[in-house]
Scaffold this motif. Structure first.
Motif: not given
Length: 500
Positions: A424-425, A446-448, A460-463, A476-481
């Motif tokens: 997390r950051q 922001v996760p992972w 991860g980019a939950p937004w 590089i934005n990815l789905p959180v999973s």
């Protein structure tokens, strides 16, 4: 007929007198020889007649008696030393003078003590023996220096110092002081002490120049200036010239007195020079990067993921360091050059990834694949907007859709390694835009997050609700999973290849 022999009365008388004389001579010879032997016997192991030590007749004395005489005499000797306003009376021992009484006694008994020698010495007159005396010149000099009162000034040697702020070498002048020339006392003691007689000596206190003068220090600064004015450079592997600046050279040299304390010497920190040259060589060296090509089932190249890049190795690092050290110890220019050797890179062939439908169809008929082996690495395809995880040449995950940097914030291409990770950051660009600015952003938790180059990384980019286009600030934005899967699978140092 009767024969009658007459003996003359005078003949018998003469024989009687001769016999008496012979008897008298024999008696006298016996008496003289016995007396001589007795006379000589009393000098056995003792000084012979006429032996003189320190002006005294020591005839017939034992070595112990002679040694005691010399010791007593030596201890009674006093030296009157005048230095400035003070006058001291000191024993010889305080001046580093030692009297070897035993050796003196041995010298007194070195003569032959046979009967003829004893008889001869009785008539030959005096035989003087000098006392055995040793003078420690260093101790005398130290005593002389101690005669200077504490309130008198001590000479101060000139120094050469480096001014960090001004980046300049300067002289701190020397100063005269008051002191003594110890040779005055040393010569007096060496000359007079062996006689073991009291004596006087005057030790002047005078102005003394420092061992290292201001003029000498100025000469050293001049030498350093000449050294720093000479151009020094190393030609790099890529043709770039690395100048060895005067400031850097000043960091490598120092000025200190030599072992005698009477001369300044310029020293070079050779270890620091070698470290700098080695670091410079490491920066010029190029690590080979293997290329990556995707191939189909027939082995034909369908896509070049990354071109191979040959490397360069510096082969004369030590020799260049030696040249630089030699130049620093003189005043001649330096034009050294790194020599290189080419390191060939290779091309790794990897299977082209198949789409999900093709994989599903093949998986129905195929046996379970063997566990892939090789290095883990991540393929980032900026053209297709996908991320694929590989083990060796086998894709083990992906391709997965992602969002890369938008125009003006493009994601950099190249081969990198993951160097920093956070589960997390908080992310913000407040360092570039103040709060309230149209471009300012702040996103907590922001996760992972996995960084692979400066501020660029995966996370991860939950937004976001969709992926497969350019729209980030460079990451590089990815789905959180997907971001979590990649975080769990990768680690520090995992190679990341970003290409178009």
């Amino acid at each position: 007929m009767t024969n009658v022999t007459d003996t003359a009365p005078g003949g018998r008388s003469r024989r009687r007198v001769a016999l008496i004389l012979v008897a008298i001579v024999a008696v006298l010879a016996v008496i003289f020889t016995g007396g001589a032997l007795a006379y000589a016997k009393q000098f056995e192991g003792r000084a012979l007649p006429g032996t003189m030590v320190l002006g005294q007749d020591v005839s017939g004395k034992s070595p112990e008696e002679i040694a005691a005489l010399v010791t007593e005499h030596g201890e009674s000797v006093k030296v009157s030393v005048t230095a400035g306003d003070q006058q001291l009376e000191v024993p010889l021992a305080d001046l580093g003078v030692s009297v070897d009484s035993a050796a003196t006694a041995a010298a007194a008994l070195e003569r032959d003590d046979s009967l003829p020698a004893v008889i001869s010495s009785t008539w030959s007159g005096e035989h003087s023996v000098e006392p055995v005396v040793e003078v420690d010149e260093a101790a005398v000099a130290e005593f002389a220096k101690g005669l200077v009162p504490e309130d008198m000034t001590t000479p101060v040697d000139a120094q050469v110092v480096f001014d960090e702020e001004a980046q300049a070498w300067n002289v701190e002048p020397g100063r005269n002081g008051q002191g003594v020339d110890p040779q005055t006392l040393v010569e007096a003691v060496k000359t007079k002490a062996p006689a073991l007689e009291s004596f006087s000596v005057e030790q002047p206190i005078e102005e003394i120049a420092p061992a290292i003068t201001t003029e000498e220090a100025e000469e050293v600064v001049g030498t350093i200036s000449s050294l720093l004015e000479q151009p020094m450079s190393i030609s790099g592997a890529d043709g770039e010239t690395h100048e060895v600046s005067a400031e850097r050279r000043s960091d490598w040299i120092s000025v200190t007195p030599d072992e005698s304390g009477e001369t300044l010497t310029i020293a070079v920190d050779e270890d620091a020079v070698r470290e700098w040259v080695a670091t410079r060589a490491d920066k010029d060296a190029v690590k080979p990067e293997n290329g990556i090509e995707q191939v189909d089932e027939a082995g034909e190249v369908v896509k070049v993921v990354s071109e191979k890049k040959d490397g360069l190795e510096i082969t004369n690092t030590d020799a260049v360091a030696d040249e630089l050290i030699t130049a620093l110890k003189g005043t001649t220019p330096l034009e050294a050059a790194f020599e290189t050797k080419k390191l060939e890179a290779e091309v790794d062939k990897v299977d082209a990834p198949k789409d999900e439908e093709e994989k599903d169809e093949e998986s129905k008929d195929e046996e379970p694949a063997a566990e892939p082996t090789g290095e883990k690495w991540i393929d980032v395809d900026l053209t297709n907007k996908t991320v694929t995880a590989y083990v060796g040449d086998t894709p083990v995950w992906g391709p997965r859709s992602m969002v890369d940097g938008k125009e003006g914030n493009e994601t950099p291409t190249g081969t990198y390694e993951i160097y920093l990770r956070y589960d997390r950051q908080d992310m913000t660009n407040a360092a570039y835009y103040p709060e309230g600015h149209p471009k300012y952003y702040y996103i907590p938790d922001v996760p992972w997050v996995q960084y692979f180059h400066h501020g660029y990384g995966f996370h991860g980019a939950p937004w976001r609700s969709s992926f497969g286009y350019s729209g980030s600030h460079g990451c590089i934005n990815l789905p959180v999973s997907d971001a979590k899967w990649l975080y769990d699978w990768a680690s520090m140092g995992t190679k990341t290849v970003v290409h178009r």
